[in-house]
Design a protein around this motif. Sequence first.
Motif, PDB file in Angstrom:
ATOM      1  N   LYS A   1      12.695   9.429  11.307  1.00 40.39           N
ATOM      2  CA  LYS A   1      11.247   9.325  11.099  1.00 40.39           C
ATOM      3  C   LYS A   1      10.665  10.673  10.683  1.00 40.39           C
ATOM      4  O   LYS A   1       9.771  10.739   9.829  1.00 40.39           O
TER       5      LYS A   1
ATOM      6  N   ARG B   1      11.463  11.238   7.022  1.00 39.57           N
ATOM      7  CA  ARG B   1      10.557  10.441   6.190  1.00 39.57           C
ATOM      8  C   ARG B   1       9.169  11.097   6.142  1.00 39.57           C
ATOM      9  O   ARG B   1       8.545  11.176   5.076  1.00 39.57           O
ATOM     10  N   LEU B   2       8.694  11.579   7.277  1.00 40.98           N
ATOM     11  CA  LEU B   2       7.391  12.239   7.341  1.00 40.98           C
ATOM     12  C   LEU B   2       7.372  13.474   6.442  1.00 40.98           C
ATOM     13  O   LEU B   2       6.424  13.688   5.685  1.00 40.98           O
TER      14      LEU B   2
ATOM     15  N   LEU C   1       9.299  14.189   3.795  1.00 39.81           N
ATOM     16  CA  LEU C   1       9.402  13.837   2.372  1.00 39.81           C
ATOM     17  C   LEU C   1       8.150  13.151   1.840  1.00 39.81           C
ATOM     18  O   LEU C   1       7.883  13.208   0.635  1.00 39.81           O
ATOM     19  N   SER C   2       7.370  12.517   2.704  1.00 42.42           N
ATOM     20  CA  SER C   2       6.174  11.795   2.251  1.00 42.42           C
ATOM     21  C   SER C   2       4.903  12.646   2.287  1.00 42.42           C
ATOM     22  O   SER C   2       3.866  12.195   1.811  1.00 42.42           O
TER      23      SER C   2
ATOM     24  N   ASN D   1       2.021  15.072   1.251  1.00 40.86           N
ATOM     25  CA  ASN D   1       1.454  15.341  -0.074  1.00 40.86           C
ATOM     26  C   ASN D   1       1.967  16.639  -0.681  1.00 40.86           C
ATOM     27  O   ASN D   1       2.208  16.705  -1.886  1.00 40.86           O
TER      28      ASN D   1
ATOM     29  N   GLN E   1       4.752  17.872  -0.633  1.00 38.36           N
ATOM     30  CA  GLN E   1       6.095  17.728  -1.200  1.00 38.36           C
ATOM     31  C   GLN E   1       6.060  17.395  -2.693  1.00 38.36           C
ATOM     32  O   GLN E   1       7.056  17.578  -3.379  1.00 38.36           O
ATOM     33  N   GLN E   2       4.911  16.934  -3.184  1.00 35.84           N
ATOM     34  CA  GLN E   2       4.777  16.705  -4.624  1.00 35.84           C
ATOM     35  C   GLN E   2       4.946  18.013  -5.393  1.00 35.84           C
ATOM     36  O   GLN E   2       5.356  18.015  -6.551  1.00 35.84           O
TER      37      GLN E   2
ATOM     38  N   SER F   1       9.312  19.140  -5.583  1.00 37.26           N
ATOM     39  CA  SER F   1      10.123  17.981  -5.918  1.00 37.26           C
ATOM     40  C   SER F   1      11.609  18.330  -5.875  1.00 37.26           C
ATOM     41  O   SER F   1      12.011  19.439  -6.202  1.00 37.26           O
TER      42      SER F   1
ATOM     43  N   GLU G   1       0.567   8.482   9.493  1.00 36.08           N
ATOM     44  CA  GLU G   1       0.792   7.383   8.551  1.00 36.08           C
ATOM     45  C   GLU G   1       2.257   7.189   8.170  1.00 36.08           C
ATOM     46  O   GLU G   1       2.744   6.073   8.129  1.00 36.08           O
ATOM     47  N   HIS G   2       2.985   8.250   7.898  1.00 38.27           N
ATOM     48  CA  HIS G   2       4.346   8.088   7.384  1.00 38.27           C
ATOM     49  C   HIS G   2       5.432   8.278   8.438  1.00 38.27           C
ATOM     50  O   HIS G   2       6.614   8.223   8.111  1.00 38.27           O
TER      51      HIS G   2
ATOM     52  N   LEU H   1       7.340   3.460   9.962  1.00 31.55           N
ATOM     53  CA  LEU H   1       7.435   2.647   8.768  1.00 31.55           C
ATOM     54  C   LEU H   1       6.667   1.358   9.006  1.00 31.55           C
ATOM     55  O   LEU H   1       7.023   0.571   9.869  1.00 31.55           O
TER      56      LEU H   1
END
Length: 154
Positions: A11, A14-15, A17-18, A20, A22-23, A26, A144-145, A148
């Motif tokens: 988890k 995932r948090l 990598l998700s 913002n 991280q944009q 890349s 939020e992330h 899942l």
Amino acid sequence: MSTKPEAHHRKLERLYLSANVQQLFSGSSIEVSHSKAEIKLPVDSKYFHGAQAIHGATYFKLLDDAAYFAVASLVSDVFIVTSSFQINLLRPVNAGTLRAVGTVRSISKNLFVAEATLYNERGKEVAFGTGQFMRTNQPWESLEHYELKLNNKN
């Protein structure tokens, strides 16, 4: 919360990598385990300063994130925050893949100390840092992330 450690680690990955931010980074990857985190980032010229090497802000992000997620691997109930971080830059990097490895050094009720080392593609140390991290009152599940969510299930 009684999440199994491995589930918590996935988890957290995932948090990470998700997020913002991280944009802007890349191609990065993360692996979280008990009191340790490893982050990799392919070198890209978009991270360069005027002398065509990785800017210190990128070094800081990788070191802070690796130390942070090493601590977060041990805190399964609430979000933590960085309260301070000391960074030491040793050498420039302008090619290859960066690898940051974070490990926990000290644990108390609300304050954690972790260190991280940044390596170039050849395994040479290019930076290191030590941070202090604190627990908050915000449950991981409120992010939020972290959880899942499928369809309308919470």
